[in-house]
Design a protein around this motif. Structure first.
Motif, mmCIF file in Angstrom:
data_model
loop_
_atom_site.group_PDB
_atom_site.id
_atom_site.type_symbol
_atom_site.label_atom_id
_atom_site.label_comp_id
_atom_site.label_asym_id
_atom_site.label_seq_id
_atom_site.Cartn_x
_atom_site.Cartn_y
_atom_site.Cartn_z
ATOM 1 N N UNK A 48 0.676 -1.320 0.014
ATOM 2 C CA UNK A 48 -0.102 0.048 0.058
ATOM 3 C C UNK A 48 0.955 1.217 0.010
ATOM 4 N N UNK A 49 0.587 1.960 -1.150
ATOM 5 C CA UNK A 49 1.440 3.408 -1.311
ATOM 6 C C UNK A 49 0.666 4.539 -1.091
ATOM 7 N N UNK A 50 0.889 5.277 0.216
ATOM 8 C CA UNK A 50 0.315 6.356 0.445
ATOM 9 C C UNK A 50 1.085 7.815 -0.132
ATOM 10 N N UNK A 51 0.469 8.548 -1.000
ATOM 11 C CA UNK A 51 1.052 9.843 -1.742
ATOM 12 C C UNK A 51 0.424 10.947 -0.841
ATOM 13 N N UNK A 52 1.162 11.928 -0.517
ATOM 14 C CA UNK A 52 0.940 13.122 -0.014
ATOM 15 C C UNK A 52 1.284 14.305 -1.052
ATOM 16 N N UNK A 53 0.350 14.913 -1.550
ATOM 17 C CA UNK A 53 0.675 16.072 -2.509
ATOM 18 C C UNK A 53 0.518 17.346 -1.707
ATOM 19 N N UNK A 54 1.733 17.713 -1.150
ATOM 20 C CA UNK A 54 1.534 19.164 -0.233
ATOM 21 C C UNK A 54 1.895 20.275 -0.956
ATOM 22 N N UNK A 55 1.952 20.190 -2.276
ATOM 23 C CA UNK A 55 2.289 21.259 -2.954
ATOM 24 C C UNK A 55 0.848 21.887 -3.345
#
Length: 226
Positions: free
Chosen positions: A36-43
């Motif tokens: 399970x890959x969690x991606x956080x787009x903080x931009x």
């Protein structure tokens, strides 16, 4: 060129991504295993990511190259599916990502250090399935049925009086002499036997079918049998 360069500078200065991988790192050979890959787009801009993890050559990957769309500030999870074809310990070092700029004239590439160690074992998932079916008494669904043992065992259970229909070979003559009547032996089946499963590990077992060699199929079958 000026437009592409300007978008490139803007994207490089603004994008901010973080990745976190979780899941069971004990894989079963020849089966689909997931992380399970969690991606956080903080931009502050939306992104269309293409993600790829460095995997060994002996692994098959599904759904590679799919685009993951992330709005500004969005967190999204993605399931990564792999099918390893060799047993052993493997190190996943880097995650690579790429996304196009606003106009699509250029693409930004980057990588994230993962350092994830994965151990590939024989087919443990299949064994767990058999264990669950055994607990639920559903082994008949896969063709396993209980049969009575025919014949007689070799372990002496007791001595008893001779009956008319008993086999004369089972008469204990010494006990019959002592008791002044015919006495026969009663045997029971052996229940505590040591069973050895032997496998051929020679050159013939290197033949492959569906990516797995014959030795891996033999190991999986031996585990289920045991």
């Amino acid at each position: 060129l000026l437009l592409a360069f300007g978008e490139y500078r803007q994207a490089i200065g603004n994008f901010n991504l973080s990745f976190f991988i979780s899941g069971n790192t004990f894989f079963s050979i020849g089966k689909r295993n997931t992380l399970l890959l969690e991606i956080n787009n903080k931009s502050a801009m939306s992104l269309q990511l293409k993600i790829k993890i460095d995997i060994p050559e002996s692994w098959e990957v599904s759904q590679e190259g799919e685009v993951t769309r992330l709005a500004a500030g969005e967190i999204k999870e993605r399931v990564l599916s792999y099918r390893p074809l060799r047993r052993g310990n493997f190190q996943l070092e880097y995650l690579h990502f790429r996304f196009p700029t606003g106009s699509g004239l250029m693409a930004i590439y980057g990588k994230h250090k993962v350092d994830l160690e994965v151990e590939v074992f024989p087919d443990v998932k299949e064994i767990n399935q058999y264990v669950m079916m055994t607990r639920r008494n559903k082994l008949f669904e896969i063709g396993i049925h209980k049969n009575r043992f025919r014949g007689r065992g070799t372990n002496l259970e007791c001595l008893r009086d001779y009956q008319k229909d008993d086999d004369s070979k089972r008469i204990d003559w010494k006990a019959s002499t002592r008791n002044n009547k015919l006495v026969c032996k009663e045997f029971q089946l052996e229940t505590n036997n040591l069973i050895v499963i032997a496998m051929d590990c020679g050159r013939v077992m290197t033949a492959e079918q569906k990516g797995l060699n014959s030795l891996d199929y033999a190991v999986n079958a031996a585990l289920i049998l045991s």
